[in-house]
Design an enzyme around this catalytic site. Structure first.
Site, PDB file in Angstrom:
ATOM      1  N   LYS A  94      33.988   0.111  24.955  1.00  0.00           N
ATOM      2  CA  LYS A  94      33.464   1.306  25.627  1.00  0.00           C
ATOM      3  C   LYS A  94      32.090   1.019  26.236  1.00  0.00           C
ATOM      4  CE  LYS A  94      31.179   5.581  25.109  1.00  0.00           C
ATOM      5  NZ  LYS A  94      31.039   6.951  24.700  1.00  0.00           N
TER       6      LYS A  94
ATOM      7  N   ASP B  41      35.335  -3.757  16.032  1.00  0.00           N
ATOM      8  CA  ASP B  41      35.811  -2.408  16.332  1.00  0.00           C
ATOM      9  C   ASP B  41      34.703  -1.362  16.322  1.00  0.00           C
ATOM     10  OD1 ASP B  41      38.330  -3.549  16.435  1.00  0.00           O
ATOM     11  OD2 ASP B  41      38.725  -3.158  14.316  1.00  0.00           O
ATOM     12  N   GLU B  42      33.521  -1.762  16.714  1.00  0.00           N
ATOM     13  CA  GLU B  42      32.380  -0.829  16.732  1.00  0.00           C
ATOM     14  C   GLU B  42      32.396   0.062  17.973  1.00  0.00           C
ATOM     15  OE1 GLU B  42      32.091  -4.132  16.547  1.00  0.00           O
ATOM     16  OE2 GLU B  42      31.132  -4.637  14.645  1.00  0.00           O
TER      17      GLU B  42
ATOM     18  N   ILE C 125      29.188   8.620  15.809  1.00  0.00           N
ATOM     19  CA  ILE C 125      28.425   9.489  14.917  1.00  0.00           C
ATOM     20  C   ILE C 125      29.082  10.870  14.863  1.00  0.00           C
ATOM     21  CG2 ILE C 125      26.720   9.987  16.759  1.00  0.00           C
ATOM     22  CD1 ILE C 125      25.065   9.687  13.631  1.00  0.00           C
TER      23      ILE C 125
ATOM     24  N   ALA D  24      40.980  -9.732  19.779  1.00  0.00           N
ATOM     25  CA  ALA D  24      40.172  -8.564  20.137  1.00  0.00           C
ATOM     26  C   ALA D  24      41.058  -7.432  20.644  1.00  0.00           C
ATOM     27  CB  ALA D  24      39.175  -8.952  21.232  1.00  0.00           C
ATOM     28  N   GLY D  25      40.624  -6.209  20.375  1.00  0.00           N
ATOM     29  CA  GLY D  25      41.254  -5.033  20.962  1.00  0.00           C
ATOM     30  C   GLY D  25      40.113  -4.119  21.379  1.00  0.00           C
ATOM     31  N   HIS D  26      39.827  -4.071  22.656  1.00  0.00           N
ATOM     32  CA  HIS D  26      38.675  -3.305  23.158  1.00  0.00           C
ATOM     33  C   HIS D  26      39.175  -2.094  23.947  1.00  0.00           C
ATOM     34  CE1 HIS D  26      35.886  -7.087  22.893  1.00  0.00           C
ATOM     35  NE2 HIS D  26      36.372  -6.704  21.731  1.00  0.00           N
TER      36      HIS D  26
ATOM     37  N   LYS E 246      32.630  -1.811  21.206  1.00  0.00           N
ATOM     38  CA  LYS E 246      32.031  -2.719  22.203  1.00  0.00           C
ATOM     39  C   LYS E 246      32.661  -2.517  23.584  1.00  0.00           C
ATOM     40  CE  LYS E 246      33.333  -6.188  19.591  1.00  0.00           C
ATOM     41  NZ  LYS E 246      33.774  -5.476  18.387  1.00  0.00           N
TER      42      LYS E 246
ATOM     43  N   GLN F  53      34.854  -9.330  18.154  1.00  0.00           N
ATOM     44  CA  GLN F  53      34.577  -9.409  16.708  1.00  0.00           C
ATOM     45  C   GLN F  53      33.103  -9.052  16.425  1.00  0.00           C
ATOM     46  OE1 GLN F  53      36.364 -12.582  18.032  1.00  0.00           O
ATOM     47  NE2 GLN F  53      38.017 -11.116  18.000  1.00  0.00           N
TER      48      GLN F  53
ATOM     49  N   GLY G 232      31.664  10.253  21.553  1.00  0.00           N
ATOM     50  CA  GLY G 232      33.084  10.433  21.853  1.00  0.00           C
ATOM     51  C   GLY G 232      33.594   9.184  22.555  1.00  0.00           C
TER      52      GLY G 232
HETATM   53  P1  GDP Z   1      35.821  -2.627  19.955  1.00  0.00           P
HETATM   54  O1  GDP Z   1      36.792  -3.613  19.424  1.00  0.00           O
HETATM   55  O2  GDP Z   1      34.437  -2.849  19.428  1.00  0.00           O
HETATM   56  O3  GDP Z   1      35.819  -2.531  21.458  1.00  0.00           O
HETATM   57  O4  GDP Z   1      36.285  -1.203  19.406  1.00  0.00           O
HETATM   58  P2  GDP Z   1      37.797  -0.628  19.363  1.00  0.00           P
HETATM   59  O5  GDP Z   1      38.190  -0.249  20.740  1.00  0.00           O
HETATM   60  O6  GDP Z   1      38.691  -1.542  18.621  1.00  0.00           O
HETATM   61  O7  GDP Z   1      37.616   0.626  18.431  1.00  0.00           O
HETATM   62  C1  GDP Z   1      36.743   1.670  18.740  1.00  0.00           C
HETATM   63  C2  GDP Z   1      37.548   2.983  18.788  1.00  0.00           C
HETATM   64  O8  GDP Z   1      36.653   4.074  18.747  1.00  0.00           O
HETATM   65  C3  GDP Z   1      38.334   3.141  20.072  1.00  0.00           C
HETATM   66  O9  GDP Z   1      39.474   3.891  19.799  1.00  0.00           O
HETATM   67  C4  GDP Z   1      37.379   3.932  20.967  1.00  0.00           C
HETATM   68  O10 GDP Z   1      38.043   4.683  21.959  1.00  0.00           O
HETATM   69  C5  GDP Z   1      36.733   4.841  19.950  1.00  0.00           C
HETATM   70  N1  GDP Z   1      35.339   5.219  20.234  1.00  0.00           N
HETATM   71  C6  GDP Z   1      34.344   4.494  20.805  1.00  0.00           C
HETATM   72  N2  GDP Z   1      33.178   5.171  20.770  1.00  0.00           N
HETATM   73  C7  GDP Z   1      33.439   6.358  20.169  1.00  0.00           C
HETATM   74  C8  GDP Z   1      32.621   7.487  19.794  1.00  0.00           C
HETATM   75  O11 GDP Z   1      31.433   7.529  19.992  1.00  0.00           O
HETATM   76  N3  GDP Z   1      33.265   8.512  19.150  1.00  0.00           N
HETATM   77  C9  GDP Z   1      34.594   8.490  18.869  1.00  0.00           C
HETATM   78  N4  GDP Z   1      35.113   9.533  18.237  1.00  0.00           N
HETATM   79  N5  GDP Z   1      35.382   7.451  19.203  1.00  0.00           N
HETATM   80  C10 GDP Z   1      34.813   6.398  19.823  1.00  0.00           C
HETATM   81  P1  IMO Z   2      37.330  -6.675  18.124  1.00  0.00           P
HETATM   82  O1  IMO Z   2      36.816  -7.554  19.249  1.00  0.00           O
HETATM   83  C1  IMO Z   2      38.294  -6.359  13.885  1.00  0.00           C
HETATM   84  C2  IMO Z   2      39.696 -10.015  11.906  1.00  0.00           C
HETATM   85  C3  IMO Z   2      41.140 -10.081  11.430  1.00  0.00           C
HETATM   86  C4  IMO Z   2      40.973 -10.976  10.216  1.00  0.00           C
HETATM   87  C5  IMO Z   2      39.926 -11.981  10.681  1.00  0.00           C
HETATM   88  C6  IMO Z   2      40.505 -13.297  11.199  1.00  0.00           C
HETATM   89  O2  IMO Z   2      38.360  -5.716  18.542  1.00  0.00           O
HETATM   90  O3  IMO Z   2      36.191  -6.081  17.384  1.00  0.00           O
HETATM   91  P2  IMO Z   2      41.791 -13.946  13.423  1.00  0.00           P
HETATM   92  O4  IMO Z   2      43.066 -13.443  14.003  1.00  0.00           O
HETATM   93  O5  IMO Z   2      40.609 -13.805  14.298  1.00  0.00           O
HETATM   94  O6  IMO Z   2      41.908 -15.358  12.901  1.00  0.00           O
HETATM   95  O7  IMO Z   2      41.558 -13.035  12.123  1.00  0.00           O
HETATM   96  O8  IMO Z   2      39.214 -11.342  11.709  1.00  0.00           O
HETATM   97  N1  IMO Z   2      39.516  -9.695  13.337  1.00  0.00           N
HETATM   98  C7  IMO Z   2      39.060  -8.510  13.788  1.00  0.00           C
HETATM   99  N2  IMO Z   2      38.755  -7.372  13.128  1.00  0.00           N
HETATM  100  N3  IMO Z   2      38.112  -6.432  15.212  1.00  0.00           N
HETATM  101  C8  IMO Z   2      38.383  -7.575  15.882  1.00  0.00           C
HETATM  102  O9  IMO Z   2      38.104  -7.738  17.186  1.00  0.00           O
HETATM  103  C9  IMO Z   2      38.927  -8.663  15.175  1.00  0.00           C
HETATM  104  N4  IMO Z   2      39.339  -9.899  15.527  1.00  0.00           N
HETATM  105  C10 IMO Z   2      39.683 -10.518  14.391  1.00  0.00           C
HETATM  106  O10 IMO Z   2      41.607  -8.804  11.093  1.00  0.00           O
HETATM  107  O11 IMO Z   2      40.418 -10.259   9.152  1.00  0.00           O
HETATM  108 MG    MG Z   3      38.647  -3.687  18.459  1.00  0.00          MG
END
Ligand code: GDP
Ligand code: IMO
Ligand code: MG
Length: 427
Positions: free
Chosen positions: A18, A13-14, A331, A39-41, A16, A223, A414
């Site tokens: 975006k 959830d960093e 940031i 994953a949730g991107h 990625k 992940q 953002g």
């Molecule tokens: P991923 O799994 O690494 O693709 O990340 P996620 O989508 O799960 O979570 C990142 C969240 O932060 C999402 O809601 C994005 O829309 C949001 N996001 C990404 N970059 C930024 C940023 O620079 N600032 C803010 N405020 N939100 C961001």
């Molecule tokens: P993205 O790609 C954050 C975590 C789960 C759990 C562990 C194992 O969006 O960054 P699983 O269902 O894979 O067997 O669960 O890994 N986990 C994540 N946490 N972002 C993810 O993906 C994740 N995918 C799995 O919460 O702790």
């Molecule tokens: Mg995610």
């Protein structure tokens, strides 16, 4: 060399999704190499949010052929739903292909994920309950079903019968639950075969040819290293290799093609699910990070655990992945803090260490050693040039580069595709 990799450097959830979307406009291919719909991107374009679970985050760029690679585990129900949702929103999904070697997440994998978690009780992993672990387990015990098996339906049914004979025994005898019905599953997968078949290809051959022809190929990680099956906080990990090494086995390409390996680092830390989290803030600061950062899971909606940036974790990601660049995200979320701690070491049983112990017991005894930074208390979301950032913000950014010995090439301020400060060209 034309292979680019985007990976997470913390617990997922960093941001990625975006970053992959930002780079996708310059790509010929975007390839997922591991994980599944755990994953949730999130991709935001002109304020419109799309959350992708299985589809590569390049799907919004028509120029890039999007490929679900061999190392991915595919829940076909989720895949078809995701495609339908995008189409409903007026988006094109014709540029999607699926590897014949990717494994299928079957309904019994999802059932077993839930049963195993409840059996573990207090020791549960906190999985996403998407069937990821049980599917990868079957892959390695060699009773998995692959996407390409669907092309030969009789063969698929044979494999399904073999797998079910083992799975149903566990489901009924160990867990006392109802068995899965062969005919019912076989019929459902006949419909799935028809829907998926036009997209099924030999992705390894395609991507190798593309790389040999110097096409631009981006490999999208899900992940992150702390969830890696080998290097994460085992057993609180996922069941695949989300690091750059995972690209090589997960797509079947040679290391020589991977030149730009980009790590995405969030300016603070979050974790979903159980497991050690040394810098976690179970206090008002943690709540403030969660609210300011909107830290709720993109897949499960669970509130994310929040804490300060752990640079030992990020530095380990730089090493394991061989990162050429970092991208710093969120940031802007730190703008309202007076003091911002950053973890630069751990105390373990009275001794300072700067690596991550292999056991959970030791990880749980770690005490963070923080370096404190002054905040900047100024909205930076609209800034587009590095020079305009507040001095204290620059100090924070430059310390990350110094500590990890890796340059930060893009600073995301953002969620939208456009909210970036670019300091070095990534492509
Ligand atoms: P991923 O799994 O690494 O693709 O990340 P996620 O989508 O799960 O979570 C990142 C969240 O932060 C999402 O809601 C994005 O829309 C949001 N996001 C990404 N970059 C930024 C940023 O620079 N600032 C803010 N405020 N939100 C961001
Ligand atoms: P993205 O790609 C954050 C975590 C789960 C759990 C562990 C194992 O969006 O960054 P699983 O269902 O894979 O067997 O669960 O890994 N986990 C994540 N946490 N972002 C993810 O993906 C994740 N995918 C799995 O919460 O702790
Ligand atoms: Mg995610």
């Amino acid at each position: 060399m034309s292979g680019y990799v985007v990976v997470g450097t913390q617990w997922g959830d960093e941001g990625k999704g975006k970053i992959v979307d930002v780079l996708a406009s310059k790509m010929d291919y975007v390839v997922r190499f591991q994980g599944g719909n755990n994953a949730g991107h999130t991709v935001v374009v002109n304020g419109k949010k799309t959350i992708l679970h299985l589809l590569p985050s390049g799907i919004l760029s028509k120029n890039a052929l999007c490929v679900i690679g061999p190392g991915v585990v595919v829940d076909p129900y989720v895949l078809l739903e995701e495609i339908a949702l995008l189409k409903k929103n007026g988006l094109e999904v014709d540029h999607l292909r699926i590897s014949d070697r990717a494994h299928l997440i079957m309904p019994y994998h999802i059932k077993l994920d839930a049963l195993e978690e409840s059996k573990l009780g207090n020791h549960k992993i906190g999985t996403t309950k998407r069937g990821i672990g049980p599917c990868y387990a079957d892959k390695y015990t060699r009773i998995g079903l692959r996407v390409g098996d669907l092309k030969d339906y009789d063969y698929f049914k044979e494999r399904l019968a073999q797998a079910l004979s083992i799975k149903n025994e566990i489901i009924t005898k160990v867990y006392g639950e109802r068995p899965f019905d062969f005919d019912e599953l076989a019929n459902e997968f006949l419909k799935i075969k028809e829907a998926l078949e036009p997209m099924i290809i030999d992705a390894t051959a395609l991507i190798n040819k593309a790389l040999a022809d110097n096409k631009q190929v981006l490999f999208e990680g899900a992940q992150a290293n702390m969830l890696d099956i080998n290097y994460g906080s085992y057993p609180y990990v996922t069941s695949s290799s989300p690091t750059s090494g995972g690209v090589i086995t997960g797509v079947g390409v040679a290391p020589k093609y991977l030149n730009n390996i980009i790590g995405v680092v969030k300016a603070y830390s979050t974790r979903v699910g159980e497991g050690p989290f040394t810098c976690e803030q179970l206090n008002a600061d943690g709540d403030k990070l969660r609210e300011a950062g909107g830290e709720y899971g993109a897949t499960t909606g669970r509130p994310r655990r929040c804490g300060w940036l752990d640079l030992i974790v990020v530095r380990q990601a730089c090493e394991i992945n061989g990162l050429s660049d970092l991208v710093l995200t969120k940031i802007d979320v730190l703008s309202d803090f007076e003091k911002i701690p950053v973890c630069v070491g751990y105390m373990l049983d009275g001794k300072m260490i700067d690596t991550i112990p292999s056991t959970i017991a030791a990880c749980e005894r770690l005490k963070p050693v923080y370096k404190y930074f002054d905040g900047w208390q100024e909205d930076i979301a609209k800034i587009r040039s590095y020079d305009e950032l507040p001095v204290n913000c620059k100090k924070y950014i430059e310390f990350i580069e110094e500590f990890t010995n890796t340059r930060i090439s893009l600073i995301s301020v953002g969620p939208d595709r456009e909210n970036n400060i670019i300091t070095h060209d990534l492509i």
